[in-house]
Design an enzyme around this catalytic site. Structure first.
Site, short mmCIF file in Angstrom:
data_model
loop_
_atom_site.label_atom_id
_atom_site.label_comp_id
_atom_site.label_asym_id
_atom_site.label_seq_id
_atom_site.Cartn_x
_atom_site.Cartn_y
_atom_site.Cartn_z
N ASP A 14 19.89 22.30 52.61
CA ASP A 14 20.96 23.14 53.22
C ASP A 14 20.45 24.67 53.39
O ASP A 14 21.05 25.50 54.29
CB ASP A 14 22.06 23.04 52.00
CG ASP A 14 22.72 21.92 52.26
OD1 ASP A 14 22.92 21.13 53.04
OD2 ASP A 14 23.48 21.42 51.12
N ARG A 95 22.10 31.36 36.58
CA ARG A 95 22.42 32.12 37.90
C ARG A 95 21.99 33.88 37.72
O ARG A 95 21.63 34.21 38.82
CB ARG A 95 24.10 31.97 38.15
CG ARG A 95 24.43 30.34 38.37
CD ARG A 95 23.25 29.87 39.22
NE ARG A 95 23.87 28.30 39.61
CZ ARG A 95 23.09 27.29 40.14
NH1 ARG A 95 21.77 27.58 39.66
NH2 ARG A 95 23.61 26.23 40.13
N ASP A 124 29.69 28.59 40.84
CA ASP A 124 28.45 29.32 40.99
C ASP A 124 28.83 30.32 42.12
O ASP A 124 28.00 31.55 42.07
CB ASP A 124 27.47 28.41 41.40
CG ASP A 124 26.79 27.63 40.50
OD1 ASP A 124 26.94 27.94 39.24
OD2 ASP A 124 26.17 26.29 40.64
N SER A 175 25.96 15.57 42.88
CA SER A 175 25.68 16.86 43.05
C SER A 175 24.69 17.43 41.80
O SER A 175 25.34 17.12 40.75
CB SER A 175 26.53 17.82 43.41
OG SER A 175 26.13 19.02 43.37
#
Length: 397
Positions: A14, A95, A124, A175
Site C-alpha cells: 500500500d 504513532r 491511527d 490486519s
C-alpha cells in the site's frame, strides 16, 4: 517550486503504491520515511532502496527502537497504562514516535504535506494527524486510502501497470500492526465477536495451555525504570525484549477484547504484549510497596486519563505533558526488586524488596513485636464514622 510530500513508509504494497499514486494525484515529489520501532521484517536498507525504486525522490530510514522504548514505552510502564484496564497501548505508543520523524523530515526537505496509509474509520488517522498538527502546525495531511479511495484492488492494479518492484501476494486474512512493545491483530474472522482466536493469530506468544516448566524472574527498577533482569543490567529496550521472549514463551500477554475506538465504534482486537504486561505487573506491585496511599489512589485516576489521552492520539497535548510531570514525581521512590513466576499465561508476583519500602514489618505483624497501638483505634473509628452516624440518625428518624 514542486510541492513535496513526506510519506510514512512501511515498505509494503500500500505505501509503495502510494508513492506513485500521490505523485499522479497531486503532482508532488514524494519523500519516503520508514521508522523502525521493533516491528521486525525487512532490513531498513532494503526498504529504503525499494522506496527509491518505487519513485521516491528521497528515502530516509531511522532505527528508533531505543528511542521508542525509552521515550514512549517507558512512560507507559511508569503510568501502568492499560486502556480500558487491559490494552497496553501497543499501536498508540508507536504513532507519536513515527510522527516525530515525519515532521522532522518534512521540515528538513521543505515539504508542506505529510501522508500516511490509514483508513477513515480507525484510530491511527487521528493519532498521526493530531500529532503532526501539534509538532508541525504549518503542515497539511493527506491519506491516500481515505482521501483518494486507494483500495487494495486499485493498489495491485497500479503496481502491475507501473511494474513496481514489490510482490502483490494474497493479502493476509488479518490486519496486523506490531512493534517491540507488542502486536495488534484485527479483521478477518475476528470481526465476528463470537469466533474464538485460533493459534495462528499469535506470533509473540506460545499457547499458555501447553505444559512447560515455570520461569522465575527478578526485575529491578530505579525510580520506575527497569534497570536489571535477574541482576544483569539492561536498557529499557533490552528489558522489553528479554521479557517478550521469556513471558511470551509462557503465553503471557494475550488479550482478546472489544474496545471503544475514538471514532465512536466498537472493534474487536486481539493483542500480544508479553513484555509490556510483565513489566507493568512488576511495576504496579513495586508501587504498592513504595508509594504513599493518597498518592497511589490519585495516581490510579491519572493513569486512566493518561491512557485515554495516548489512545486518542493526544501524546503531544498540554494535559498529557502535565500528567507526565506528575507520573515522574510519583515514581521517584519506585526502586527495588520484584520477583515473578511466569507460567500458564500469567505473571505472578511472589516477592518484593526495596530500600524505599513503606512496608513496616513491626506495624504489620500480628505476632509479638507488634508496634501498632491498637488502643487508638476506637477513637479513630468514632471520628471517622461521625458524619455517617449523624446522617443515619436523621435518615432513620
Amino acid at each position: 517550486m514542486t510541492e513535496r510530500v513526506v510519506l510514512a513508509y512501511s515498505g509494503g504494497l500500500d505505501t509503495s503504491v502510494a508513492i506513485g499514486w500521490i505523485a499522479e494525484e497531486t503532482g508532488a515529489e514524494v519523500i519516503a520515511v520508514a521508522v523502525d520501532v521493533g516491528q521486525g521484517g525487512e532490513d531498513l536498507d532494503v526498504i529504503r532502496k525499494r522506496a527509491l525504486a518505487c519513485g521516491a525522490v528521497e528515502a530516509e530510514v531511522a532505527d528508533a527502537k531505543d528511542e521508542f522504548a525509552e521515550e514512549y514505552c517507558l512512560p507507559a510502564i511508569k503510568a501502568n497504562a492499560l486502556y480500558m484496564d487491559r490494552y497496553p497501548l501497543v499501536s498508540a505508543l508507536s504513532r507519536p514516535t513515527i510522527v516525530k520523524h515525519l515532521v522532522a523530515a518534512a521540515h528538513k526537505h521543505g515539504a508542506g504535506v505529510v501522508a500516511h496509509g490509514c483508513t477513515g474509520k480507525g484510530n491511527d488517522q487521528v493519532r498521526f494527524e493530531a500529532g503532526i498538527q501539534a509538532l508541525g502546525p504549518d503542515l497539511k495531511c493527506i491519506a491516500p486510502v481515505r482521501d483518494y479511495a486507494m483500495t487494495r484492488d486499485k493498489a495491485i492494479a497500479f503496481c502491475e501497470e507501473k511494474g513496481l518492484p514489490i510482490a502483490t501476494t494474497k493479502k493476509s486474512p488479518y490486519s496486523i500492526d506490531q512493534n517491540v512493545f507488542g502486536r495488534a491483530v484485527e479483521t478477518g474472522f475476528l470481526e465476528d465477536i463470537w469466533n474464538a482466536p485460533i493459534e495462528d493469530v499469535y506470533e509473540y506468544t506460545q499457547n499458555p495451555a501447553l505444559p512447560r516448566e515455570p520461569d522465575e524472574v527478578v526485575v529491578t527498577f530505579k525510580a520506575g525504570v527497569p534497570v536489571a533482569v535477574d541482576g544483569r543490567p539492561v536498557s529499557v529496550l533490552q528489558a522489553i525484549q528479554q521479557l517478550n521472549a521469556r513471558a511470551g514463551a509462557q503465553g503471557i500477554g494475550r488479550i482478546d477484547m472489544v474496545e471503544d475506538r475514538l471514532v465512536g465504534i466498537k472493534s474487536r482486537e486481539v493483542y500480544e504484549a508479553p513484555g509490556a504486561i510483565a513489566l507493568i505487573t512488576a511495576h504496579q506491585e513495586l508501587e504498592n510497596v513504595t508509594v504513599e496511599r493518597e498518592l497511589a489512589r490519585y495516581k490510579r485516576q491519572v493513569e486512566q486519563r493518561w491512557g485515554e489521552l495516548v489512545y486518542d492520539g493526544l501524546w503531544f497535548s498540554p494535559l498529557k505533558r502535565a500528567l507526565d510531570g506528575f507520573i515522574d514525581e510519583a515514581n521517584q521512590h519506585v526502586s527495588g526488586d520484584i520477583r515473578m513466576t511466569l507460567h500458564g499465561g500469567r505473571a505472578v508476583v511472589t516477592g518484593r524488596k526495596s530500600e524505599e519500602s513503606l512496608y513496616d514489618f513491626n506495624l504489620a505483624t500480628y505476632d509479638s513485636g507488634d508496634t501498632f497501638d491498637q488502643s487508638k483505634a476506637q477513637g479513630f473509628i468514632d471520628i471517622f464514622a461521625l458524619s455517617s452516624k449523624i446522617a443515619a440518625k436523621r435518615d432513620l428518624a
